[in-house]
Design an enzyme around this catalytic site. Structure first.
Site, short mmCIF file in Angstrom:
data_model
loop_
_atom_site.label_atom_id
_atom_site.label_comp_id
_atom_site.label_asym_id
_atom_site.label_seq_id
_atom_site.Cartn_x
_atom_site.Cartn_y
_atom_site.Cartn_z
N ASP A 1 0.86 -1.18 0.00
CA ASP A 1 0.00 0.00 0.00
C ASP A 1 0.91 1.24 0.00
O ASP A 1 1.79 1.35 -0.84
CB ASP A 1 -0.96 -0.06 1.21
N HIS A 29 -6.98 -6.37 -1.11
CA HIS A 29 -5.96 -5.34 -0.90
C HIS A 29 -4.91 -5.71 0.14
O HIS A 29 -3.77 -5.25 0.06
CB HIS A 29 -6.64 -4.03 -0.48
#
Length: 335
Positions: free
Chosen positions: A110, A314
């Protein structure tokens, strides 16, 4: 430079603090050998690398996962401009110095991924290889990133919503446990995807102009298999203590980062690299991301593999710990 280490439980990571780049940084570490530095993203902590710390240590590496600047037990400077990419890369160089390592392999997930990619870009003498999770290396755009944010009559892109100091903080901190539960569940590969809408595909992670970010969030009745209530409690406890300002300040420097990285336009990453992403990660649907991935071998000529994990969302290294560990170790052993 280094505070004394203490071991909370002999089989798990040890914890210590180092002085780096003008801040005091908390590190979780495990193992001995070549250094692998693990940079987390938003809204997470060193704990997101819990599965990698033990796997890397068992394989003969010194695995180190900091609470990044603004998070957890690491310092949280007040000023927004203290969270630029140059500060964040500087923090990682300082960690190497504090630990006495000349070089490291750096991995980031991320927001930690741009830190890792830029560490390799700026200091290939210190970061001998790089592993990106979720977010690929994005070369400098021709114009301010904020100018390309998608928007509709009713919604704005979440990165745009995060810009005004205090707004997102108030919403996310109202019920931290619910916020963390919703964040981790809704962007997981296990989460049901909404039915197709009339908006373009790149209109993901949009925020209601009227209702705010959490207007449509629901409290999941059960957690995905990769996340336990105990895991969730660790994240919730952290953000109850720190709030979200530190992490949100990273977003508030996106345009400033563009200005600061003008000298790097067109520069390639020259060290060996690995890219890992889940095929259900919302990041893959961002505007222009298909072109970023298409250009990755050109911008990162020593990219050894781009691995897409089926059904993974994610939270790459948490959702698919075994596959991520295997891919990382295969890459590290070839260096």
């Amino acid at each position: 430079m280094v505070d004394k280490a203490h071991d909370s439980h002999s089989s798990g990571p040890t914890h210590r603090f180092v002085e780096t780049n003008g801040i005091r940084m908390h590190l979780a570490e495990q193992g001995k050998g070549p250094l692998v530095l693990l940079c987390h993203g938003f809204p997470e902590s060193w704990y997101s690398w819990r599965h990698q710390l033990s796997a890397l240590a068992s394989a003969g590496f010194h695995a180190v996962a900091p609470d990044m600047r603004g998070y957890g037990q690491t310092d949280r400077p007040e000023a927004i401009d203290q969270y630029t990419l140059l500060h964040l890369v500087g923090d990682m160089v300082g960690v190497l110095d504090a630990l006495g390592h000349e070089t490291a392999v750096i991995s980031g997930h991320d927001w930690g991924a741009p830190v890792a990619w830029h560490a390799a870009l700026l200091r290939p003498d210190r970061f001998r290889a790089v592993i990106g999770l979720s977010v690929p290396f994005i070369s400098r755009s021709p114009d301010y990133p904020s100018k390309s944010y998608p928007e509709t009559e009713d919604t704005v892109f979440y990165q745009s919503y995060f810009q005004a100091p205090g707004v997102a903080e108030a919403e996310l901190e109202h019920d931290v446990r619910f916020t963390m539960r919703a964040f981790l569940c809704q962007d997981s590969g296990d989460a049901p995807r909404p039915a197709s809408k009339s908006e373009p595909a790149e209109h993901v992670l949009m925020v209601s102009r009227k209702g705010g970010m959490m207007a449509d969030w629901v409290n999941p009745t059960s957690l995905p298999s990769w996340l336990t209530e105990a895991d969730l409690e660790i994240y919730a406890d952290q953000f109850k203590q720190t709030g979200y300002r530190g992490g949100l300040n990273w977003y508030r420097n996106i345009d400033r980062n563009w200005e600061l990285t003008a000298p790097l336009a067109g520069l390639q990453i020259t060290v060996p690299a690995l890219m890992i992403a889940g095929d259900r990660d919302p990041v893959l649907a961002f505007r222009g991301m298909d072109q970023v991935f298409a250009n990755l071998p050109k911008n990162v000529p020593k990219l050894q593999k781009t691995l897409f994990l089926p059904g993974c969302g994610h939270w790459t290294q948490q959702e698919r710990a075994h596959e991520v560990n295997e891919a990382m170790l295969e890459f590290l052993r070839r260096l």
